[in-house]
Motif scaffolding. Structure first.
Motif, PDB file in Angstrom:
ATOM      1  N   VAL A 132       0.816  -1.181   0.019  1.00  0.00           N
ATOM      2  CA  VAL A 132       0.198  -0.011  -0.100  1.00  0.00           C
ATOM      3  C   VAL A 132       0.835   1.093  -0.136  1.00  0.00           C
ATOM      4  O   VAL A 132       1.724   1.219   0.861  1.00  0.00           O
ATOM      5  CB  VAL A 132      -1.056   0.207   1.298  1.00  0.00           C
ATOM      6  CG1 VAL A 132      -1.604   1.422   1.350  1.00  0.00           C
ATOM      7  CG2 VAL A 132      -1.892  -1.138   1.252  1.00  0.00           C
ATOM      8  N   ALA A 133       0.548   1.893  -0.969  1.00  0.00           N
ATOM      9  CA  ALA A 133       1.418   3.516  -1.019  1.00  0.00           C
ATOM     10  C   ALA A 133       0.765   4.396   0.177  1.00  0.00           C
ATOM     11  O   ALA A 133      -0.088   4.409   0.307  1.00  0.00           O
ATOM     12  CB  ALA A 133       1.155   4.087  -2.368  1.00  0.00           C
ATOM     13  N   GLU A 134       1.993   5.007   0.756  1.00  0.00           N
ATOM     14  CA  GLU A 134       1.407   5.825   1.829  1.00  0.00           C
ATOM     15  C   GLU A 134       1.364   7.277   1.254  1.00  0.00           C
ATOM     16  O   GLU A 134       1.889   8.100   1.082  1.00  0.00           O
ATOM     17  CB  GLU A 134       2.564   5.927   2.828  1.00  0.00           C
ATOM     18  CG  GLU A 134       2.972   4.404   3.501  1.00  0.00           C
ATOM     19  CD  GLU A 134       3.958   4.510   4.589  1.00  0.00           C
ATOM     20  OE1 GLU A 134       4.316   5.742   4.729  1.00  0.00           O
ATOM     21  OE2 GLU A 134       4.344   3.558   5.051  1.00  0.00           O
ATOM     22  N   VAL A 135       0.061   7.505   1.121  1.00  0.00           N
ATOM     23  CA  VAL A 135      -0.496   8.737   0.695  1.00  0.00           C
ATOM     24  C   VAL A 135      -1.782   9.141   1.431  1.00  0.00           C
ATOM     25  O   VAL A 135      -2.777   8.396   1.661  1.00  0.00           O
ATOM     26  CB  VAL A 135      -0.722   8.961  -1.088  1.00  0.00           C
ATOM     27  CG1 VAL A 135       0.295   8.920  -1.823  1.00  0.00           C
ATOM     28  CG2 VAL A 135      -1.818   7.860  -1.243  1.00  0.00           C
ATOM     29  N   ALA A 136      -1.679  10.660   1.910  1.00  0.00           N
ATOM     30  CA  ALA A 136      -2.626  10.976   2.728  1.00  0.00           C
ATOM     31  C   ALA A 136      -3.972  11.832   1.898  1.00  0.00           C
ATOM     32  O   ALA A 136      -4.772  12.506   2.642  1.00  0.00           O
ATOM     33  CB  ALA A 136      -2.228  11.868   3.911  1.00  0.00           C
ATOM     34  N   HIS A 137      -3.542  11.805   0.304  1.00  0.00           N
ATOM     35  CA  HIS A 137      -4.723  12.596  -0.248  1.00  0.00           C
ATOM     36  C   HIS A 137      -4.722  11.880  -1.588  1.00  0.00           C
ATOM     37  O   HIS A 137      -4.086  11.050  -1.946  1.00  0.00           O
ATOM     38  CB  HIS A 137      -3.944  13.966  -0.346  1.00  0.00           C
ATOM     39  CG  HIS A 137      -2.507  13.896  -0.714  1.00  0.00           C
ATOM     40  ND1 HIS A 137      -1.890  13.488  -2.115  1.00  0.00           N
ATOM     41  CD2 HIS A 137      -1.494  14.074  -0.122  1.00  0.00           C
ATOM     42  CE1 HIS A 137      -0.647  13.402  -2.163  1.00  0.00           C
ATOM     43  NE2 HIS A 137      -0.238  13.773  -0.978  1.00  0.00           N
ATOM     44  N   PRO A 138      -5.904  12.366  -2.165  1.00  0.00           N
ATOM     45  CA  PRO A 138      -6.242  11.830  -3.662  1.00  0.00           C
ATOM     46  C   PRO A 138      -4.903  12.108  -4.486  1.00  0.00           C
ATOM     47  O   PRO A 138      -4.233  13.260  -4.556  1.00  0.00           O
ATOM     48  CB  PRO A 138      -7.595  12.712  -4.246  1.00  0.00           C
ATOM     49  CG  PRO A 138      -7.881  13.003  -2.896  1.00  0.00           C
ATOM     50  CD  PRO A 138      -6.921  13.199  -1.825  1.00  0.00           C
ATOM     51  N   VAL A 139      -4.698  11.057  -5.348  1.00  0.00           N
ATOM     52  CA  VAL A 139      -3.232  11.342  -6.369  1.00  0.00           C
ATOM     53  C   VAL A 139      -3.848  10.906  -7.969  1.00  0.00           C
ATOM     54  O   VAL A 139      -4.732  10.179  -7.796  1.00  0.00           O
ATOM     55  CB  VAL A 139      -2.191  10.330  -5.733  1.00  0.00           C
ATOM     56  CG1 VAL A 139      -1.744  10.897  -4.610  1.00  0.00           C
ATOM     57  CG2 VAL A 139      -2.550   9.184  -5.752  1.00  0.00           C
ATOM     58  N   THR A 140      -3.128  11.315  -8.731  1.00  0.00           N
ATOM     59  CA  THR A 140      -3.131  10.212 -10.088  1.00  0.00           C
ATOM     60  C   THR A 140      -1.905   9.482 -10.232  1.00  0.00           C
ATOM     61  O   THR A 140      -0.869   9.772  -9.434  1.00  0.00           O
ATOM     62  CB  THR A 140      -3.103  11.412 -11.246  1.00  0.00           C
ATOM     63  OG1 THR A 140      -1.680  12.263 -11.220  1.00  0.00           O
ATOM     64  CG2 THR A 140      -4.375  12.395 -11.376  1.00  0.00           C
ATOM     65  N   LEU A 141      -2.121   8.349 -10.830  1.00  0.00           N
ATOM     66  CA  LEU A 141      -1.039   7.362 -10.853  1.00  0.00           C
ATOM     67  C   LEU A 141      -0.289   7.592 -12.420  1.00  0.00           C
ATOM     68  O   LEU A 141      -0.982   7.360 -13.304  1.00  0.00           O
ATOM     69  CB  LEU A 141      -1.356   6.021 -10.787  1.00  0.00           C
ATOM     70  CG  LEU A 141      -0.551   5.023 -10.612  1.00  0.00           C
ATOM     71  CD1 LEU A 141      -1.234   3.708  -9.770  1.00  0.00           C
ATOM     72  CD2 LEU A 141      -0.182   4.140 -12.111  1.00  0.00           C
ATOM     73  N   THR A 142       0.923   7.722 -12.219  1.00  0.00           N
ATOM     74  CA  THR A 142       1.540   7.875 -13.754  1.00  0.00           C
ATOM     75  C   THR A 142       2.782   6.646 -13.648  1.00  0.00           C
ATOM     76  O   THR A 142       3.544   6.666 -12.769  1.00  0.00           O
ATOM     77  CB  THR A 142       2.208   9.365 -13.859  1.00  0.00           C
ATOM     78  OG1 THR A 142       1.266  10.199 -13.745  1.00  0.00           O
ATOM     79  CG2 THR A 142       3.235   9.433 -15.148  1.00  0.00           C
ATOM     80  N   ALA A 143       2.807   6.140 -14.852  1.00  0.00           N
ATOM     81  CA  ALA A 143       3.735   4.961 -14.721  1.00  0.00           C
ATOM     82  C   ALA A 143       4.545   5.146 -16.076  1.00  0.00           C
ATOM     83  O   ALA A 143       4.432   5.702 -17.045  1.00  0.00           O
ATOM     84  CB  ALA A 143       2.655   3.716 -15.014  1.00  0.00           C
ATOM     85  N   ALA A 144       5.878   4.618 -15.889  1.00  0.00           N
ATOM     86  CA  ALA A 144       7.022   4.314 -16.970  1.00  0.00           C
ATOM     87  C   ALA A 144       6.687   2.934 -17.442  1.00  0.00           C
ATOM     88  O   ALA A 144       6.520   2.073 -16.399  1.00  0.00           O
ATOM     89  CB  ALA A 144       8.184   4.901 -16.692  1.00  0.00           C
ATOM     90  N   THR A 145       7.433   2.533 -18.575  1.00  0.00           N
ATOM     91  CA  THR A 145       7.427   1.195 -19.030  1.00  0.00           C
ATOM     92  C   THR A 145       8.352   0.313 -18.307  1.00  0.00           C
ATOM     93  O   THR A 145       8.288  -1.001 -18.297  1.00  0.00           O
ATOM     94  CB  THR A 145       7.918   0.935 -20.326  1.00  0.00           C
ATOM     95  OG1 THR A 145       9.050   1.770 -20.735  1.00  0.00           O
ATOM     96  CG2 THR A 145       6.581   1.495 -21.142  1.00  0.00           C
ATOM     97  N   ASP A 146       9.268   0.794 -17.448  1.00  0.00           N
ATOM     98  CA  ASP A 146      10.385   0.022 -16.761  1.00  0.00           C
ATOM     99  C   ASP A 146       9.674  -0.114 -15.313  1.00  0.00           C
ATOM    100  O   ASP A 146      10.399  -0.772 -14.498  1.00  0.00           O
ATOM    101  CB  ASP A 146      11.572   0.734 -16.646  1.00  0.00           C
ATOM    102  CG  ASP A 146      11.396   2.250 -16.066  1.00  0.00           C
ATOM    103  OD1 ASP A 146      10.384   2.581 -15.427  1.00  0.00           O
ATOM    104  OD2 ASP A 146      12.308   2.851 -15.766  1.00  0.00           O
ATOM    105  N   GLY A 147       8.326   0.195 -14.769  1.00  0.00           N
ATOM    106  CA  GLY A 147       7.778  -0.274 -13.816  1.00  0.00           C
ATOM    107  C   GLY A 147       8.019   1.097 -12.602  1.00  0.00           C
ATOM    108  O   GLY A 147       7.295   0.818 -11.516  1.00  0.00           O
ATOM    109  N   ARG A 148       8.537   2.030 -12.966  1.00  0.00           N
ATOM    110  CA  ARG A 148       8.729   3.285 -12.116  1.00  0.00           C
ATOM    111  C   ARG A 148       6.946   3.657 -12.221  1.00  0.00           C
ATOM    112  O   ARG A 148       6.456   3.779 -12.994  1.00  0.00           O
ATOM    113  CB  ARG A 148       9.592   4.493 -12.281  1.00  0.00           C
ATOM    114  CG  ARG A 148      10.916   3.890 -12.161  1.00  0.00           C
ATOM    115  CD  ARG A 148      11.924   4.981 -12.717  1.00  0.00           C
ATOM    116  NE  ARG A 148      11.791   5.230 -14.227  1.00  0.00           N
ATOM    117  CZ  ARG A 148      11.640   6.213 -14.952  1.00  0.00           C
ATOM    118  NH1 ARG A 148      11.753   7.538 -14.125  1.00  0.00           N
ATOM    119  NH2 ARG A 148      11.644   6.536 -16.231  1.00  0.00           N
ATOM    120  N   ILE A 149       6.587   4.201 -10.780  1.00  0.00           N
ATOM    121  CA  ILE A 149       5.433   4.800 -10.587  1.00  0.00           C
ATOM    122  C   ILE A 149       5.605   6.281 -10.028  1.00  0.00           C
ATOM    123  O   ILE A 149       6.555   6.297  -9.035  1.00  0.00           O
ATOM    124  CB  ILE A 149       4.605   4.065  -9.736  1.00  0.00           C
ATOM    125  CG1 ILE A 149       4.494   2.727 -10.435  1.00  0.00           C
ATOM    126  CG2 ILE A 149       3.280   4.505  -9.464  1.00  0.00           C
ATOM    127  CD1 ILE A 149       3.733   2.501 -11.583  1.00  0.00           C
TER     128      ILE A 149
END
Length: 542
Positions: free
Chosen positions: A315-332
């Motif tokens: 579970v990512a630790e975020v205390a607020h709504p977010v957008t998820l951006t991904a790269a093809t190497d698996g970075r988020i």
């Protein structure tokens, strides 16, 4: 990066399979349902939902629907879009005609809506009232000549209790099938004040009970589905979908549901890990009403799920709504979507590396800054001015550094010319070899204007425009097979453009069994194929 397919999809595809379908799928969540045994029909009013979550908002969308279904097989015979919520339905006692009352409070002043008359043979729909006005009840008199209406007050100062009271009106016509648009005049909409609540208690529950019972008679366990925000196909043929009410579901190549993870809100963004053993899912946590505090943003929720069984792995630790951006190497990267918190660092996640704080990208707006880029080796975002974050936006990349943090690299302005009055909104995008294709719209104070939706190819990384395609309908999703760019539009069309020069190869209206639908998500899983997720909860394979 995707390379050109051996067999490009050069002609409009046909739907081979429908996953997640079932009776009444076309109307989403029902609000009212009325059977007509004489004609063997049931009319259902419902909604496929707004095209929004805390990080994204699609302008000009109306998700309200009226479906007319056969009682024998529950198949949809006719589907009508409505600008306002559907409040009541009534079949004419003798004619093949359906009266539909719609409407809502606009939040500031007026109670707007329509009286729709739907011809059940031709499908022609008439908006009968001279001016918009909320129609809360419709009821035909037995002779079929008179239609009784309960109308809301014109505005919130017209009555001391506008949400619970309205006016009883009777309108007469010799031939209701001959009624034209806006011919029921305001002078006819006068009657005594009566109790007429906007939505009487029990109507939605009664609709759900009726549809559940009708489906059960066919041996079907019915439940509504809506808004498939993301779809992906794995190399083993399984199909993943994130949708309203479901974090993530997996379907086997046979179409059988392998597993599903329910959630009060559901998934809105999806990124499959390069090894295809897990996927990150962004959950569409919406604001909650808290008495005494008003609307309060819900904490963000981003989870990594096992693709073996849907179990939560991290579970990512975020205390607020977010957008998820991904790269093809698996970075988020997870970006704060609150427009009043411009100094919140971006959260960075990477394979075999702990969560870290990344660079600050500035203020955010769900119309202006959403930038859903597929197939990108880079983490790409839109970044505006420090104080006016909706203006003068640039496409930027967040480059990795040795310590896990990132730095912002400005690439090129989102606007490729200055010959327009409004700034540009973001939208879906896809990377090709040496290029970025992105969609969006030109801002206008009155909403989307004709020709203000666009798809543009930009040379990467300097942003030189290589072609521009403009239209009247917003793009909900983009993907490519390397030679063709495919776009799903809010009109319900699928558009195919030559990736090299932007010329239109084909354009087709998306239908299932002849009934139109709208794709909200789209991916190209292989040569000559499309995978589509619809606003009404279905997954379509071509």
């Amino acid at each position: 990066m995707i390379h050109p397919a051996d067999r490009p999809l050069s002609t409009p595809p046909s739907i081979r399979r429908v996953l997640g379908g079932g009776p009444f799928a076309e109307i989403g969540k029902p609000t009212v349902a009325v059977p007509d045994e004489a004609h063997g029909l049931v009319a259902v009013g419902g909604s496929v939902g707004n095209l929004s979550w805390p990080g994204r908002y699609v302008d000009g969308w109306h998700g309200h629907r009226v479906g007319v279904h056969g009682l024998d097989d529950l198949g949809c015979r006719l589907l009508v879009r409505s600008r306002w919520p559907v409040l009541d339905l009534a079949f004419h006692p003798h004619l093949p005609l359906l009266a539909v009352g719609t409407g809502a409070y606009d939040g500031g002043w007026f109670y707007e809506g329509e009286l729709l008359l739907v011809d059940l043979e031709s499908g022609a729909t008439v908006s009968a009232l001279e001016y918009p006005r909320e129609v809360r009840r419709v009821d035909w008199r037995e002779d079929g000549r008179a239609l009784r209406l309960a109308l809301a007050p014109h505005d919130d100062e017209d009555d001391e209790s506008p949400e619970t009271h309205g006016f009883a009106v009777t309108v007469e016509r010799d031939d209701w099938r001959a009624v034209a648009d806006r011919t029921v005049l305001s002078t006819e909409q006068v009657g005594p004040r009566v109790e007429a609540p906007h939505r009487p208690d029990g109507v939605k529950e009664a609709a759900r009970e009726l549809l559940t019972a009708l489906a059960a008679e066919q041996g079907i366990a019915w439940h509504p589905r809506r808004r498939v925000w993301a779809v992906e196909e794995l190399s083993d043929g399984r199909v993943l979908a994130a949708l309203e009410g479901v974090k993530l579901e997996s379907r086997l190549p046979s179409g059988e549901l392998e597993w599903s993870v329910p959630d009060p809100d559901g998934g809105c963004e999806l990124s499959v890990a390069p090894d295809q053993r897990s996927a990150w899912v962004n959950l569409a946590r919406t604001a909650r009403w808290i008495p005494g505090s008003g609307w309060v943003d819900a904490p963000g929720a981003v989870e990594r799920l096992s693709l073996a069984d849907g179990a939560t792995l991290a579970v990512a630790e975020v205390a607020h709504p977010v957008t998820l951006t991904a790269a093809t190497d698996g970075r988020i990267a997870l970006r704060d979507t609150r427009n009043d918190r411009p100094k919140t660092p971006t959260v960075l996640l990477a394979p075999e590396r702990p969560q870290s704080a990344g660079p600050v990208l500035g203020g955010y707006d769900a119309r202006n800054n959403w930038f859903g880029v597929r197939r990108s080796p880079e983490l790409l975002f839109l970044q505006g001015k420090k104080k006016k974050y909706w203006k003068d936006k640039w496409v930027v990349a967040v480059d990795p550094e040795g310590d896990g943090r990132g730095e912002v690299r400005r690439l090129f302005p989102l606007a490729w010319d200055t010959d327009r009055a409004g700034h540009l909104f973001g939208g879906p995008a896809v990377r090709l070899d040496g290029a970025l294709v992105h969609a969006g719209q030109v801002h206008h104070g009155s909403g989307l204007q004709p020709g203000h939706a666009f798809i543009v190819r930009r040379r990467f990384p300097d942003g030189l425009p290589q072609w521009v395609f403009t239209g009247d309908h917003l793009v909900t999703a983009l993907d490519t097979d390397g030679t063709t760019v495919f776009a799903a539009l809010t009109s319900g069309e699928i558009l195919a453009l030559d990736a090299a020069d932007g010329t239109q190869r084909w354009r087709t209206r998306l239908t299932v069994d002849g009934i139109p639908t709208v794709a909200l998500s789209l991916t190209v899983p292989g040569p000559g194929r499309l995978l589509l997720g619809t606003v009404d909860g279905r997954i379509l394979l071509t």
